[in-house]
Motif scaffolding. Structure first.
Motif, PDB file in Angstrom:
ATOM      1  N   PRO A 162      -2.063  -3.698  -4.920  1.00 40.62           N
ATOM      2  CA  PRO A 162      -2.271  -3.875  -3.477  1.00 40.62           C
ATOM      3  C   PRO A 162      -1.711  -5.209  -3.031  1.00 40.62           C
ATOM      4  O   PRO A 162      -1.552  -6.137  -3.833  1.00 40.62           O
ATOM      5  N   TYR A 178     -11.415   1.255  -7.410  1.00 41.06           N
ATOM      6  CA  TYR A 178     -11.506   2.503  -6.664  1.00 41.06           C
ATOM      7  C   TYR A 178     -10.156   2.968  -6.120  1.00 41.06           C
ATOM      8  O   TYR A 178     -10.074   4.012  -5.484  1.00 41.06           O
ATOM      9  N   LEU A 179      -9.106   2.195  -6.357  1.00 43.80           N
ATOM     10  CA  LEU A 179      -7.800   2.558  -5.827  1.00 43.80           C
ATOM     11  C   LEU A 179      -7.191   3.715  -6.616  1.00 43.80           C
ATOM     12  O   LEU A 179      -7.229   3.737  -7.850  1.00 43.80           O
ATOM     13  N   THR A 180      -6.635   4.657  -5.887  1.00 38.00           N
ATOM     14  CA  THR A 180      -5.910   5.769  -6.485  1.00 38.00           C
ATOM     15  C   THR A 180      -4.443   5.647  -6.093  1.00 38.00           C
ATOM     16  O   THR A 180      -4.124   5.343  -4.947  1.00 38.00           O
ATOM     17  N   ALA A 198     -12.403  -3.875  -4.431  1.00 35.24           N
ATOM     18  CA  ALA A 198     -12.449  -2.418  -4.634  1.00 35.24           C
ATOM     19  C   ALA A 198     -11.277  -1.930  -5.479  1.00 35.24           C
ATOM     20  O   ALA A 198     -10.925  -0.762  -5.429  1.00 35.24           O
ATOM     21  N   TYR A 199     -10.695  -2.831  -6.274  1.00 35.48           N
ATOM     22  CA  TYR A 199      -9.500  -2.488  -7.067  1.00 35.48           C
ATOM     23  C   TYR A 199      -9.729  -1.259  -7.931  1.00 35.48           C
ATOM     24  O   TYR A 199      -8.864  -0.388  -8.029  1.00 35.48           O
ATOM     25  N   SER A 253       0.821  -1.207   0.000  1.00 37.70           N
ATOM     26  CA  SER A 253       0.000   0.000   0.000  1.00 37.70           C
ATOM     27  C   SER A 253       0.857   1.260   0.000  1.00 37.70           C
ATOM     28  O   SER A 253       0.368   2.344  -0.330  1.00 37.70           O
ATOM     29  N   THR A 273      -8.546  -7.502  -3.707  1.00 43.24           N
ATOM     30  CA  THR A 273      -9.631  -6.641  -3.243  1.00 43.24           C
ATOM     31  C   THR A 273     -10.645  -6.415  -4.351  1.00 43.24           C
ATOM     32  O   THR A 273     -10.289  -6.216  -5.516  1.00 43.24           O
ATOM     33  N   SER A 316     -16.258   8.639  -0.571  1.00 37.66           N
ATOM     34  CA  SER A 316     -15.169   8.739   0.391  1.00 37.66           C
ATOM     35  C   SER A 316     -14.558  10.124   0.328  1.00 37.66           C
ATOM     36  O   SER A 316     -14.690  10.838  -0.648  1.00 37.66           O
ATOM     37  N   ASN A 357      -7.643   4.193  -1.089  1.00 35.46           N
ATOM     38  CA  ASN A 357      -8.963   3.685  -1.433  1.00 35.46           C
ATOM     39  C   ASN A 357      -9.903   4.853  -1.652  1.00 35.46           C
ATOM     40  O   ASN A 357     -10.205   5.599  -0.725  1.00 35.46           O
ATOM     41  N   GLN A 358     -10.378   5.017  -2.878  1.00 33.76           N
ATOM     42  CA  GLN A 358     -11.213   6.157  -3.232  1.00 33.76           C
ATOM     43  C   GLN A 358     -12.594   5.678  -3.657  1.00 33.76           C
ATOM     44  O   GLN A 358     -13.020   5.819  -4.792  1.00 33.76           O
ATOM     45  N   ARG A 359     -13.322   5.104  -2.725  1.00 36.34           N
ATOM     46  CA  ARG A 359     -14.687   4.672  -3.025  1.00 36.34           C
ATOM     47  C   ARG A 359     -15.592   5.877  -3.259  1.00 36.34           C
ATOM     48  O   ARG A 359     -15.337   6.950  -2.721  1.00 36.34           O
TER      49      ARG A 359
END
Length: 287
Positions: free
Chosen positions: A71, A80-82, A77-78, A52, A75, A156, A151-153
């Motif tokens: 990561p 949404y990752l920045t 939420a891949y 991370s 995940t 968020s 994590n940029q959901r």
């Protein structure tokens, strides 16, 4: 305009992915030397980093690197990752691009970055392609940066990175107090400005600590207050103010960065209205 080196590489870039790869020793950080390319400066080397956060240091850059950041866990939420990267102050010797399916987009031009400037992009925008610039003498060139995966959901709070000087909405304030890396009630002890780094440092005295991800605020002797420092861009024009504030924000590259910071009495009003409507995202003691 692409250099002849880049033009030649685009056509074979995907083939390079199956070439011999250079893995970091700890999967978080990588340190390598371009001297291994000196006799064949058109080499493209693969680097895989699966953490991370970490750093990359390329001494005497020649040829190019493809840096694959991932990561350290699978995940859902891949998307949404920045990815955020922060070049070191004296980083030089290469241009940094985003590469996806053979297309290149310039992200950072050599020596075209300000001190402490952070560059962010979506994980789905591609890998980092680092191309060494042509140099007569590479002996004093080092390309180096820190990186973080954020994590940029949707919904968020990335206020700290995206628009640090913009006032927060009521919804952003409520989310910030519940989800930020730190949240505290306190006063401003003083503000110092650094024109070279283009940053302001806010000295904070905390009377109520709601949360902190790292030890930003530490107890001062036998007092019941915590002291700490929060950083924000110089352009935000922060000045000392009287009264209590709600300080929220995020940890980035080991530093506390200011997010939403309303006066505490304004936060109390916003929180009470949300709680009365059953719309408060978490329970916070506001007395």
């Amino acid at each position: 305009m692409l250099t002849p080196f880049l033009t030649d590489l685009i056509a074979v870039l995907l083939l390079c992915r199956v070439a011999a790869s250079q893995y970091s020793s700890d999967q978080c950080s990588w340190r390598g030397s371009g001297l291994t390319h000196e006799s064949h400066t058109r080499d493209v080397e693969q680097v895989y980093l699966r953490c991370s956060e970490g750093n990359l240091e390329w001494l005497y850059p020649t040829g190019a690197l493809i840096v694959n950041l991932r990561p350290n866990t699978l995940t859902a939420a891949y998307k949404y990752l920045t990815v955020c990267i922060k070049p070191l102050k004296d980083s030089k010797g290469a241009n940094i691009y985003l590469e996806k399916s053979g297309d290149l987009k310039l992200l950072i031009r050599e020596q075209d970055h300000s001190p402490n400037q952070v560059y962010c992009y979506g994980m789905d925008e591609g890998s980092l392609f680092i191309e060494a610039t042509l140099q007569q003498d590479i002996s004093r060139k080092i390309t180096a940066f820190q990186y973080e995966l954020v994590n940029q959901r949707p919904g968020s709070d990335l206020h700290t990175l995206s628009a640090p000087c913009r006032p927060c909405s009521d919804t952003e304030i409520l989310l910030a107090v519940c989800t930020s890396d730190f949240a505290a009630r306190g006063t401003i002890r003083g503000v110092t400005h650094d024109s070279e780094l283009r940053e302001s440092t806010i000295g904070v005295s905390v009377s109520k600590l709601y949360r902190q991800k790292s030890k930003i605020f530490r107890t001062a002797g036998k007092s019941r207050r915590w002291l700490g420092q929060i950083r924000t861009p110089l352009e935000c024009g922060v000045n000392p103010g009287n009264g209590d504030f709600l300080f929220t924000g995020s940890m980035h590259f080991g530093e506390a960065r200011l997010g939403c910071a309303p006066r505490f009495k304004d936060f109390q009003k916003i929180y009470k209205e949300a709680r009365d409507k059953g719309q408060n995202p978490c329970e916070i003691e506001t007395d």
